[in-house]
Write an enzyme that holds these catalytic residues in place. Structure first.
Site, PDB file in Angstrom:
ATOM      1  CB  CYS A 112     -50.643 -19.237 -11.016  1.00  0.00           C
ATOM      2  SG  CYS A 112     -51.931 -19.190  -9.529  1.00  0.00           S
ATOM      3  CG  HIS A 236     -49.833 -23.197 -11.820  1.00  0.00           C
ATOM      4  ND1 HIS A 236     -48.988 -22.955 -10.856  1.00  0.00           N
ATOM      5  CD2 HIS A 236     -51.252 -22.696 -11.242  1.00  0.00           C
ATOM      6  CE1 HIS A 236     -49.609 -22.326  -9.586  1.00  0.00           C
ATOM      7  NE2 HIS A 236     -51.110 -22.265 -10.047  1.00  0.00           N
ATOM      8  CG  ASN A 266     -51.246 -22.634  -6.355  1.00  0.00           C
ATOM      9  OD1 ASN A 266     -50.271 -22.044  -6.848  1.00  0.00           O
ATOM     10  ND2 ASN A 266     -52.674 -22.725  -6.417  1.00  0.00           N
TER      11      ASN A 266
HETATM   12  N1  ACO Z   1     -61.538 -30.240   3.834  1.00  0.00           N
HETATM   13  C1  ACO Z   1     -62.446 -30.858   4.010  1.00  0.00           C
HETATM   14  N2  ACO Z   1     -63.439 -30.643   3.231  1.00  0.00           N
HETATM   15  C2  ACO Z   1     -63.319 -29.659   2.332  1.00  0.00           C
HETATM   16  C3  ACO Z   1     -62.443 -28.823   2.242  1.00  0.00           C
HETATM   17  C4  ACO Z   1     -61.133 -29.208   3.080  1.00  0.00           C
HETATM   18  N3  ACO Z   1     -60.121 -28.253   3.032  1.00  0.00           N
HETATM   19  N4  ACO Z   1     -62.513 -27.716   1.548  1.00  0.00           N
HETATM   20  C5  ACO Z   1     -63.708 -28.236   0.766  1.00  0.00           C
HETATM   21  N5  ACO Z   1     -64.533 -29.035   1.582  1.00  0.00           N
HETATM   22  C6  ACO Z   1     -65.734 -29.751   1.281  1.00  0.00           C
HETATM   23  C7  ACO Z   1     -66.739 -28.678   0.641  1.00  0.00           C
HETATM   24  O1  ACO Z   1     -67.275 -27.813   1.811  1.00  0.00           O
HETATM   25  C8  ACO Z   1     -67.674 -29.576  -0.030  1.00  0.00           C
HETATM   26  O2  ACO Z   1     -68.541 -30.243   1.012  1.00  0.00           O
HETATM   27  P1  ACO Z   1     -70.024 -30.465   0.609  1.00  0.00           P
HETATM   28  O3  ACO Z   1     -70.135 -31.378  -0.496  1.00  0.00           O
HETATM   29  O4  ACO Z   1     -70.454 -30.757   1.980  1.00  0.00           O
HETATM   30  O5  ACO Z   1     -70.447 -29.062   0.149  1.00  0.00           O
HETATM   31  C9  ACO Z   1     -66.793 -30.904  -0.415  1.00  0.00           C
HETATM   32  O6  ACO Z   1     -65.620 -30.904   0.396  1.00  0.00           O
HETATM   33  C10 ACO Z   1     -66.492 -30.757  -2.004  1.00  0.00           C
HETATM   34  O7  ACO Z   1     -66.057 -29.414  -2.238  1.00  0.00           O
HETATM   35  P2  ACO Z   1     -65.532 -29.124  -3.704  1.00  0.00           P
HETATM   36  O8  ACO Z   1     -65.550 -27.647  -3.921  1.00  0.00           O
HETATM   37  O9  ACO Z   1     -66.818 -29.785  -4.509  1.00  0.00           O
HETATM   38  O10 ACO Z   1     -64.345 -29.862  -3.826  1.00  0.00           O
HETATM   39  P3  ACO Z   1     -63.589 -30.213  -5.289  1.00  0.00           P
HETATM   40  O11 ACO Z   1     -63.369 -31.703  -5.333  1.00  0.00           O
HETATM   41  O12 ACO Z   1     -64.119 -29.215  -6.288  1.00  0.00           O
HETATM   42  O13 ACO Z   1     -62.079 -29.660  -4.870  1.00  0.00           O
HETATM   43  C11 ACO Z   1     -60.726 -27.748  -4.994  1.00  0.00           C
HETATM   44  C12 ACO Z   1     -61.937 -28.392  -4.112  1.00  0.00           C
HETATM   45  C13 ACO Z   1     -59.583 -28.682  -4.465  1.00  0.00           C
HETATM   46  C14 ACO Z   1     -60.473 -26.517  -4.575  1.00  0.00           C
HETATM   47  C15 ACO Z   1     -61.025 -27.724  -6.537  1.00  0.00           C
HETATM   48  O14 ACO Z   1     -62.015 -27.295  -6.907  1.00  0.00           O
HETATM   49  C16 ACO Z   1     -59.688 -27.057  -7.151  1.00  0.00           C
HETATM   50  O15 ACO Z   1     -58.558 -27.696  -7.133  1.00  0.00           O
HETATM   51  N6  ACO Z   1     -60.112 -25.954  -7.825  1.00  0.00           N
HETATM   52  C17 ACO Z   1     -59.111 -25.079  -8.639  1.00  0.00           C
HETATM   53  C18 ACO Z   1     -58.182 -24.619  -7.605  1.00  0.00           C
HETATM   54  C19 ACO Z   1     -57.153 -24.045  -8.200  1.00  0.00           C
HETATM   55  O16 ACO Z   1     -56.176 -24.424  -8.943  1.00  0.00           O
HETATM   56  N7  ACO Z   1     -56.998 -22.486  -7.732  1.00  0.00           N
HETATM   57  C20 ACO Z   1     -55.802 -21.903  -8.421  1.00  0.00           C
HETATM   58  C21 ACO Z   1     -55.505 -20.561  -7.698  1.00  0.00           C
HETATM   59  S1  ACO Z   1     -54.148 -20.011  -7.785  1.00  0.00           S
HETATM   60  C22 ACO Z   1     -54.117 -18.592  -8.001  1.00  0.00           C
HETATM   61  O17 ACO Z   1     -54.368 -17.918  -9.160  1.00  0.00           O
HETATM   62  C23 ACO Z   1     -53.674 -17.510  -6.873  1.00  0.00           C
END
Ligand code: ACO
Length: 311
Positions: A112, A236, A266
């Protein structure tokens, strides 16, 4: 002469995949996706459209928008982690398809942050007088490496391309400062296995909040500017909470942040130029505006720059 943007173009797949569509495919909800990420819908290409097709669509428009022809391009850089195949590169495919001369062409793998790496690379060649016009494309077909059975990643990504032509601009315009970096020790938190994207969301989140804020502040300082000088922040578009954190770190108001994550998700390397293209289309960005761009991605990588808009 400083290096700036002479033209811009984008390619957006027609097919829209909404959060409600995803609700039917996996155990998730519109409410969860919107509140955790800010995403409402994303675009997904059809099976016939590959990364190079999207890159071509965006590149052609950027060259037209710069009022140049393909033979005016002296170098082609394509930022992507989803090339059609490992080689030949998307950049080489593009060189041929555009009918550019036999100019140096290569892909940049910095996830990214790839577009920031591309712009800064182009700046070196332009400011040294080596090349006049550099085409930079940010393009991803993330749908082909998305595991649709993994709700924690599948809801985040989209497909798109955006491109710019960079070249010499007048004194005071163009890229004023930049920062690039990498920390391979964090690579384990965001990578592609044999097939799919794997992510430790929480670790990536923490890294992104810290690094995006820090890099954005650094490039403003390096340019000898103050937060009051910033007209727009283009972060980003990974997650609205990460974007908001970098905006708050810079200490600028909400309406100065360009936000397109709600409609595209994203789109990795294409997210920053895509947001820029939309803001220009909407007439939000004007000649002379000071823009801060900042990205982070798998690698882990990061990159930021300040750009005074205009030629
Ligand atoms: N729908 C419903 N529930 C979900 C989903 C979903 N799509 N995904 C995860 N959950 C659940 C999990 O299972 C978890 O449940 P649990 O508490 O029973 O275990 C709960 O939601 C909370 O999960 P977390 O991972 O703690 O959620 P968080 O608030 O951290 O959000 C997210 C997750 C959105 C992925 C966040 O961590 C994030 O944005 N991280 C950065 C991601 C990013 O920017 N990545 C860049 C990649 S780009 C690249 O380089 C290709």
């Amino acid at each position: 002469m400083p290096a700036g943007i002479l033209g811009i173009g984008k390619f957006i797949p027609e097919r829209v995949l909404t959060n409600f569509d995803l609700e039917k495919m996996m155990d998730t909800s519109d409410e969860w996706i919107r509140t955790r990420t800010g995403i409402e819908e994303r675009r997904i290409t059809d099976d016939q459209t590959n990364t190079s097709d999207m890159a071509y669509g965006a590149a052609k428009k950027a060259i037209e928008n710069a009022r140049l022809s393909a033979t005016d391009i002296d170098m082609i850089l394509v930022a992507t982690v989803t090339p059609d195949q490992p080689f030949p590169s998307v950049a080489c495919m593009l060189q041929d398809r555009l009918g550019a001369g036999h100019v140096p062409s290569m892909d940049i793998s910095a996830a990214c942050a790839g577009f920031m790496y591309g712009m800064v690379t182009a700046k070196q060649f332009i400011e040294s007088g080596t090349y006049k016009h550099v085409l930079i494309v940010g393009v991803e077909k993330l749908s082909k490496i998305t595991n649709w059975d993994d709700r924690s990643t599948a809801v985040l990504f989209g497909d798109a391309a955006a491109a710019v032509v960079m070249g010499p601009v007048s004194e005071g315009k163009g890229i004023l400062s930049f920062e690039l970096g990498a920390d391979g020790s964090g690579g384990k938190n965001l990578y592609q296995d044999e097939k799919f994207i794997k992510m430790n969301g929480r670790e990536v989140f923490k890294f992104a909040v810290r690094q995006m804020g820090e890099s954005a502040v650094n490039v403003v300082e390096k340019a000898g500017l103050k937060k009051e000088d910033i007209d727009f922040l283009i972060p980003h578009q990974a997650n609205i909470r990460i974007m908001e954190a970098s905006r708050e770190r810079l200490g600028i108001p909400e309406d100065k942040m360009i936000k397109t994550i709600q409609k595209y998700g994203n789109t990795s390397a294409s997210s920053i130029p895509l947001a820029l293209a939309d803001a220009l289309e909407e007439g939000i960005i004007q000649d002379g505006n000071l823009i801060v761009m900042v990205g982070f991605g798998g690698g882990l990588t990061w990159g930021a720059l300040t750009l005074r808009w205009g030629k």
